[in-house]
Design a protein around this motif. Structure first.
Motif, PDB file in Angstrom:
ATOM      1  N   ASN A   1     129.669 140.523   3.521  1.00  9.81           N
ATOM      2  CA  ASN A   1     128.750 138.699   4.383  1.00  9.81           C
ATOM      3  C   ASN A   1     127.642 138.215   3.500  1.00  9.81           C
ATOM      4  N   THR A   2     127.470 138.591   2.134  1.00 10.97           N
ATOM      5  CA  THR A   2     126.153 137.933   1.261  1.00 10.97           C
ATOM      6  C   THR A   2     127.051 137.343   0.298  1.00 10.97           C
ATOM      7  N   ASN A   3     128.421 137.886  -0.061  1.00  9.63           N
ATOM      8  CA  ASN A   3     128.950 137.261  -0.823  1.00  9.63           C
ATOM      9  C   ASN A   3     129.602 136.089  -0.068  1.00  9.63           C
ATOM     10  N   ALA A   4     129.908 136.200   1.159  1.00  7.94           N
ATOM     11  CA  ALA A   4     130.318 134.806   1.212  1.00  7.94           C
ATOM     12  C   ALA A   4     129.505 133.256   2.127  1.00  7.94           C
ATOM     13  N   LEU A   5     128.433 134.095   2.156  1.00  4.95           N
ATOM     14  CA  LEU A   5     127.153 132.992   2.183  1.00  4.95           C
ATOM     15  C   LEU A   5     127.032 132.448   1.087  1.00  4.95           C
ATOM     16  N   GLU A   6     126.523 133.225  -0.248  1.00  5.43           N
ATOM     17  CA  GLU A   6     126.766 133.254  -1.243  1.00  5.43           C
ATOM     18  C   GLU A   6     127.276 131.523  -1.248  1.00  5.43           C
ATOM     19  N   ILE A   7     129.108 132.353  -1.670  1.00  8.44           N
ATOM     20  CA  ILE A   7     129.995 130.783  -1.789  1.00  8.44           C
ATOM     21  C   ILE A   7     129.574 130.142  -0.708  1.00  8.44           C
ATOM     22  N   PHE A   8     129.772 129.888   0.223  1.00 11.13           N
ATOM     23  CA  PHE A   8     129.199 129.109   1.560  1.00 11.13           C
ATOM     24  C   PHE A   8     128.086 127.970   1.339  1.00 11.13           C
ATOM     25  N   TYR A   9     127.533 128.549   0.555  1.00 16.04           N
ATOM     26  CA  TYR A   9     125.409 127.822   0.635  1.00 16.04           C
ATOM     27  C   TYR A   9     126.240 127.297  -0.964  1.00 16.04           C
ATOM     28  N   LYS A  10     126.662 127.844  -2.325  1.00 13.68           N
ATOM     29  CA  LYS A  10     126.314 126.880  -3.457  1.00 13.68           C
ATOM     30  C   LYS A  10     127.265 126.060  -3.142  1.00 13.68           C
ATOM     31  N   THR A  11     128.687 125.927  -2.146  1.00 11.74           N
ATOM     32  CA  THR A  11     129.833 124.774  -1.493  1.00 11.74           C
ATOM     33  C   THR A  11     128.714 124.044  -1.349  1.00 11.74           C
ATOM     34  N   GLU A  12     128.079 124.322  -0.278  1.00 18.62           N
ATOM     35  CA  GLU A  12     127.549 123.338   0.437  1.00 18.62           C
ATOM     36  C   GLU A  12     126.410 122.446  -0.166  1.00 18.62           C
ATOM     37  N   GLN A  13     125.686 123.379  -0.841  1.00 19.29           N
ATOM     38  CA  GLN A  13     124.790 122.760  -1.912  1.00 19.29           C
ATOM     39  C   GLN A  13     125.188 121.720  -2.679  1.00 19.29           C
ATOM     40  N   LYS A  14     126.399 121.689  -3.148  1.00 22.41           N
ATOM     41  CA  LYS A  14     127.075 120.865  -4.076  1.00 22.41           C
ATOM     42  C   LYS A  14     127.166 119.253  -3.345  1.00 22.41           C
ATOM     43  N   ASN A  15     127.960 120.043  -2.088  1.00 21.69           N
ATOM     44  CA  ASN A  15     128.399 118.784  -0.748  1.00 21.69           C
ATOM     45  C   ASN A  15     127.884 118.023  -0.895  1.00 21.69           C
ATOM     46  N   GLN A  16     125.930 119.070  -0.248  1.00 29.32           N
ATOM     47  CA  GLN A  16     124.624 117.921  -0.827  1.00 29.32           C
ATOM     48  C   GLN A  16     124.329 117.735  -1.695  1.00 29.32           C
ATOM     49  N   LYS A  17     123.900 117.804  -2.739  1.00 33.09           N
ATOM     50  CA  LYS A  17     123.884 116.702  -3.542  1.00 33.09           C
ATOM     51  C   LYS A  17     124.575 115.294  -4.035  1.00 33.09           C
ATOM     52  N   ILE A  18     126.273 115.697  -3.446  1.00 35.60           N
ATOM     53  CA  ILE A  18     127.465 114.713  -3.654  1.00 35.60           C
ATOM     54  C   ILE A  18     126.596 113.436  -2.573  1.00 35.60           C
ATOM     55  N   LYS A  19     126.591 114.235  -0.929  1.00 37.86           N
ATOM     56  CA  LYS A  19     126.043 113.170  -0.495  1.00 37.86           C
ATOM     57  C   LYS A  19     124.689 112.228  -0.663  1.00 37.86           C
ATOM     58  N   GLN A  20     123.686 112.849  -1.085  1.00 37.20           N
ATOM     59  CA  GLN A  20     122.252 112.756  -1.312  1.00 37.20           C
ATOM     60  C   GLN A  20     122.602 111.845  -2.482  1.00 37.20           C
ATOM     61  N   LEU A  21     123.235 111.404  -3.018  1.00 34.22           N
ATOM     62  CA  LEU A  21     122.976 110.936  -4.431  1.00 34.22           C
ATOM     63  C   LEU A  21     124.044 109.825  -4.484  1.00 34.22           C
ATOM     64  N   GLU A  22     124.325 109.186  -2.827  1.00 31.41           N
ATOM     65  CA  GLU A  22     125.387 108.962  -2.615  1.00 31.41           C
ATOM     66  C   GLU A  22     125.008 107.552  -1.760  1.00 31.41           C
ATOM     67  N   ASP A  23     123.696 108.163  -0.899  1.00 25.24           N
ATOM     68  CA  ASP A  23     123.289 107.525  -0.051  1.00 25.24           C
ATOM     69  C   ASP A  23     121.365 107.464   0.062  1.00 25.24           C
ATOM     70  N   LYS A  24     121.128 108.076  -1.146  1.00 24.63           N
ATOM     71  CA  LYS A  24     119.977 107.876  -1.089  1.00 24.63           C
ATOM     72  C   LYS A  24     119.273 106.748  -0.622  1.00 24.63           C
ATOM     73  N   ASN A  25     120.144 105.445  -1.694  1.00 27.91           N
ATOM     74  CA  ASN A  25     119.603 104.635  -1.515  1.00 27.91           C
ATOM     75  C   ASN A  25     119.505 103.445  -0.428  1.00 27.91           C
ATOM     76  N   LYS A  26     119.847 104.599   0.296  1.00 27.51           N
ATOM     77  CA  LYS A  26     120.592 103.182   1.545  1.00 27.51           C
ATOM     78  C   LYS A  26     119.767 104.027   2.647  1.00 27.51           C
ATOM     79  N   ASN A  27     119.636 105.301   3.287  1.00 27.88           N
ATOM     80  CA  ASN A  27     119.765 106.261   4.188  1.00 27.88           C
ATOM     81  C   ASN A  27     118.090 106.699   4.298  1.00 27.88           C
TER      82      ASN A  27
END
Length: 338
Positions: free
Chosen positions: A105-131
């Motif tokens: 479960n820990t490994n799965a959570l780490e993978i999930f967390y890293k993936t979500e972290q990258k997606n979040q960073k991309i989304k934040q960079l795209e929508d930072k100025n607008k929203n």
């Protein structure tokens, strides 16, 4: 058992079916245990245990089932050291399985967390100025509304709790009042009933006393009349002898009076209920003597009357009770339902 052994013939020589073989031995052990054949049950549980002990491909739940059955057998055989060892092994197995699951479960959570972290960073960079400004406004507004709602819910809950508590207290007070009133009513009814029963007993006691006194007076009047007649006819009378006989008769009468006092309290009341004709005191006297199982001669001796007169009076009493010729007055009176 035939089906279990057929399964073993198919599976026990093939390691691919080791799990099925172990469970089959476990089921055979359970069958013997249900038949109270403990030794055979232990033998089959041990076979299952041996197959699964060091095999990591066997499901953990299957191993635990086999260990639990084997531990129970050792407990029944009073081999507590072996049972404790098996229980410890089961406990260690559970710990290892928990660690493995936690690690996965820990490994799965780490993978999930890293993936979500990258997606979040991309989304934040795209929508930072607008929203950014809009999200902050919404966040602050929702937070304030949530806090306000929580405060409002807290006061509503507290108010309802207070109302419910007041209602409960009122209902409890009303219940206690009703129970107190009911208890007082029961006590009053019991008191009135006791007083009524006391009056009834006193009335019946007075009636029996009156009957006894009447009997005594009848006897004394008869004695005086007989004494007067004897003086008139004979002149010379032995008063000492007559008084002595009267004293003996008095003693007999007092004994009869004590017996009459013990007559059932409902005796006279029941007699009056069973006849439409009015019963005289003489009728009640005769009924008392009959109830005391006295014959005609004994009644005649007490009343100083002729036995024939006693028979006639008893016959009239029989008619008042509506008895037929074949029915016995004595049986009727002595068998009254009181």
């Amino acid at each position: 058992m035939e089906l279990y052994h057929k399964i073993l013939k198919i599976s026990e020589n093939d390691n691919a079916f080791k799990d099925i073989t172990a469970l089959t031995y476990n089921n055979i052990g359970s069958a013997y245990e249900n038949l109270n054949k403990i030794e055979l049950a232990e033998e089959n549980y041990l076979k299952a245990y041996t197959l699964t002990k060091d095999d990591k491909n066997i499901y953990t739940i299957h191993k635990l089932i086999i260990l639990n059955n084997l531990s129970r057998i050792y407990e029944n055989k009073k081999q507590f050291v072996k049972a404790l060892a098996i229980e410890r092994e089961a406990k260690e197995l559970i710990k290892e399985d928990d660690k493995k699951q936690f690690s996965n479960n820990t490994n799965a959570l780490e993978i999930f967390y890293k993936t979500e972290q990258k997606n979040q960073k991309i989304k934040q960079l795209e929508d930072k100025n607008k929203n950014f400004a809009k999200q902050r406004f919404y966040f602050i507004s929702m937070t304030l509304l949530a806090i306000l709602g929580l405060v409002l819910l807290f006061f509503i809950f507290r108010f309802r709790l207070k109302i419910n508590r007041q209602k409960t207290n009122l209902l409890e007070a009303a219940k206690n009042k009703a129970e107190l009133i009911l208890q007082l009513e029961k006590q009053e009814k019991a008191r009135l009933k006791a007083e009524q029963e006391l009056l009834t007993v006193q009335q019946e006691q007075l009636q029996k006393k009156a009957l006894a006194t009447s009997l005594h007076l009848d006897y004394k009047n008869k004695f005086i009349k007989d004494l007067k007649d004897s003086i008139t006819e004979k002149g010379d009378i032995n008063f000492e002898k007559i008084l002595k006989e009267d004293q003996l008769n008095d003693n007999d009468f007092y004994e009869i009076e004590n017996v009459i006092e013990q007559v059932h309290p409902n005796f006279f009341k029941r007699l009056k209920e069973l006849t439409k004709a009015k019963l005289s005191n003489l009728d009640l006297k005769y009924a008392s003597y009959i109830y005391l199982n006295m014959d005609n001669q004994q009644i005649a001796n007490i009343l100083k009357a002729d036995p024939k007169t006693v028979r006639v009076t008893k016959y009239r009493l029989k008619l008042k009770f509506g008895l037929t010729k074949d029915e016995s007055l004595q049986n009727f009176i002595q068998n009254l339902d009181l």
